[in-house]
Write an enzyme that holds these catalytic residues in place. Sequence first.
Site, PDB file in Angstrom:
ATOM      1  N   ASP A  58       0.864  -1.180   0.000  1.00 49.51           N
ATOM      2  CA  ASP A  58       0.000   0.000   0.000  1.00 49.51           C
ATOM      3  C   ASP A  58       0.901   1.231   0.000  1.00 49.51           C
ATOM      4  O   ASP A  58       2.015   1.190   0.537  1.00 49.51           O
ATOM      5  CB  ASP A  58      -0.851   0.055   1.272  1.00 49.51           C
ATOM      6  N   SER A  99       7.349   4.453   5.980  1.00 49.40           N
ATOM      7  CA  SER A  99       8.607   4.145   5.316  1.00 49.40           C
ATOM      8  C   SER A  99       8.410   4.170   3.803  1.00 49.40           C
ATOM      9  O   SER A  99       7.359   4.569   3.317  1.00 49.40           O
ATOM     10  CB  SER A  99       9.112   2.781   5.780  1.00 49.40           C
TER      11      SER A  99
END
Length: 278
Positions: A91, A231
């Site tokens: 995602d 991240s």
Amino acid sequence: MNDPIIEKLYGTAAGRFFMKLGIQLGVPKLIAGYLRSPISKHRIPRYIRKNGISMEEFPQEHYPSFAAFFARQKSRSYADMEASHLISPCDGLLSVYSVQPDSSFSIKGTRYTLNMLLQDPTHKEEYCGGLCLVFRLTATDYHHYIFVDDGTIGKTHFIEGQLHSVQPAACQVFPVYRLNRRKWNLLDTVNFGPIIQVEVGAVAVGGIVIEQENCRISRGSEMGHFELCGSTIVLLLQKGRADLLPEYAELMDSEKEHRVRLGCCIGKIPAATDSFCI
């Protein structure tokens, strides 16, 4: 969109000074320790509400710490299994860049080379003319990621680094993909040739967990997960290995981002004419 705190830290001289001081004093490690402790559990309900996170796909109801909640795993995850389709490993928000003849590419106004990113000159010419796909994971995203194709995975290379944010405000000030902690692997895939995948840590991230190395891999199976904070995953594809779907191809070198979901098709083998999921 940037977090207001990140805007203040990276958008002002005073903010950058205190941010650098905090990194030097080891504040990210203290934050990580707190988030792994049971006393951080009270943060979970507010985090879910603030970010509008749906918990329907997660079988576990109670977590011993915020870190355990953040690394939560779905009971199952979707992946397009059509061999000719290039799928998203996670995602996130996708941006697309072209790899120039000198093996460089520009992300948020900062120019990088493959050698800067990997700290390894071995592959500096193999990806010229190819694609650099940057997937930025946000607070609302699922922080596990999958293999994009069948094939084999090589050794995991670890680069110790700092823990800057990967939000746009930080990328415009610091070359975060050169400075941040990261791991990378060479994936020798069946349908898209050699792909380099880089996982970039951010802020209080305590770890980048890769489940497998030096073995055979399967499309859609879990490759690893991030711990604690948002991240980034970077995929490097060689020239002519994949054509992106129009909505992603138009992002090329524009600095724009497009929402993608783990396992859904973002491109195809150039010779393929099959339909694909959108």
